[in-house]
Design an enzyme around this catalytic site. Structure first.
Site, mmCIF file in Angstrom:
data_model
loop_
_atom_site.group_PDB
_atom_site.id
_atom_site.type_symbol
_atom_site.label_atom_id
_atom_site.label_comp_id
_atom_site.label_asym_id
_atom_site.label_seq_id
_atom_site.Cartn_x
_atom_site.Cartn_y
_atom_site.Cartn_z
ATOM 1 N N CYS A 187 -28.567 -23.503 21.068
ATOM 2 C CA CYS A 187 -28.112 -24.883 21.210
ATOM 3 C C CYS A 187 -29.052 -25.640 22.156
ATOM 4 C CB CYS A 187 -26.705 -24.925 21.793
ATOM 5 S SG CYS A 187 -25.438 -24.195 20.740
ATOM 6 N N GLU A 202 -28.279 -27.217 24.755
ATOM 7 C CA GLU A 202 -27.919 -26.964 26.152
ATOM 8 C C GLU A 202 -28.585 -25.690 26.674
ATOM 9 O OE1 GLU A 202 -25.999 -27.642 23.623
ATOM 10 O OE2 GLU A 202 -24.185 -28.752 24.188
ATOM 11 N N ASN A 218 -31.965 -28.225 20.140
ATOM 12 C CA ASN A 218 -31.535 -27.018 19.435
ATOM 13 C C ASN A 218 -32.699 -26.414 18.656
ATOM 14 O OD1 ASN A 218 -31.302 -29.294 17.701
ATOM 15 N ND2 ASN A 218 -29.894 -28.220 16.346
ATOM 16 N N VAL A 219 -32.671 -25.099 18.579
ATOM 17 C CA VAL A 219 -33.708 -24.334 17.874
ATOM 18 C C VAL A 219 -32.999 -23.342 16.968
ATOM 19 C CG1 VAL A 219 -35.673 -22.778 18.106
ATOM 20 C CG2 VAL A 219 -35.315 -24.575 19.814
ATOM 21 N N GLU A 220 -33.057 -23.596 15.664
ATOM 22 C CA GLU A 220 -32.361 -22.734 14.715
ATOM 23 C C GLU A 220 -33.252 -21.582 14.268
ATOM 24 O OE1 GLU A 220 -30.961 -25.407 11.678
ATOM 25 O OE2 GLU A 220 -29.289 -26.068 12.947
ATOM 26 N N CYS A 232 -21.659 -23.159 25.260
ATOM 27 C CA CYS A 232 -22.466 -23.983 26.147
ATOM 28 C C CYS A 232 -21.647 -24.565 27.298
ATOM 29 C CB CYS A 232 -23.161 -25.084 25.355
ATOM 30 S SG CYS A 232 -24.470 -24.412 24.307
ATOM 31 N N CYS A 262 -20.585 -27.013 22.627
ATOM 32 C CA CYS A 262 -19.732 -25.983 22.037
ATOM 33 C C CYS A 262 -19.157 -25.106 23.155
ATOM 34 C CB CYS A 262 -20.528 -25.138 21.037
ATOM 35 S SG CYS A 262 -21.664 -23.947 21.797
#
Ligand code: ZN
Length: 183
Positions: free
Chosen positions: A96, A98, A85-87, A140, A137
């Protein structure tokens, strides 16, 4: 990411038995097949796939939620692809794990064969930074559907389940074809 050759050597056992992959689900052994695109069948080592996902989780950029997530998928041509994940400070732009996995799936794919692409993923494990399974989620699940189809096996705390069970009555490309207007 482990090389596909190393990963196959470490985690996959090819089998000549025609109806394959054993996995443990709700204390019942279920027989399922995972056929690679070159025709051989594989036994999916979920422990190895989770380990690859856990390794990816350590590369996550998650300064806001502090929930690191990694995802690892086995492709139909025997590769293992991963994502984390990359926020983002805007939150809405957060990716996410995925998303990264599916991007890697396409970015590392060999030249596509002629004709429409088929499902490319056969198994996916998603874990948090603690190494335990996380369910994808809703967004995804939809993303993975187009990458692996309803038969894609998704690791859960209770064992692998087909994506179709996690995303019933899904919208897909067939809906576009069936309902598209004349222009
Ligand atoms: Zn997601």
């Amino acid at each position: 990411m482990l090389s596909s050759k190393k990963w196959i050597g470490a985690f996959l056992q090819e089998s000549r038995i025609s109806d394959l992959v054993l996995y443990f689900r709700s204390k019942i052994w279920v027989v399922r097949g995972a056929k690679l695109s070159h025709g051989s069948y594989v036994v999916i080592d979920w422990t190895g796939l989770r380990a690859a996902a856990a390794e990816a989780a350590q590369r996550a950029y998650a300064p806001y939620s502090r929930l690191r997530v990694g995802a690892a998928g086995l492709t139909a041509d025997g590769r293992v692809v991963t994502g984390c994940n990359v926020e983002n400070a805007s939150f809405g732009l957060t990716l996410c794990a995925e998303c990264g996995l599916v991007s890697a799936l396409h970015a590392t794919s060999p030249s596509p064969p002629p004709g429409p692409p088929g499902p490319a993923l056969v198994a996916v494990a998603v874990v948090a930074g603690d190494g335990d399974a996380l369910l994808p989620c809703g967004r995804c699940r939809q993303l993975l559907l187009e990458a692996g189809g309803a038969a894609l096996l998704v690791d859960t705390a209770g064992g692998p389940v087909p994506l179709g069970e996690l995303l019933p009555a899904a919208f897909d490309g067939a809906d576009l074809s069936a309902r598209r207007g004349p222009g």
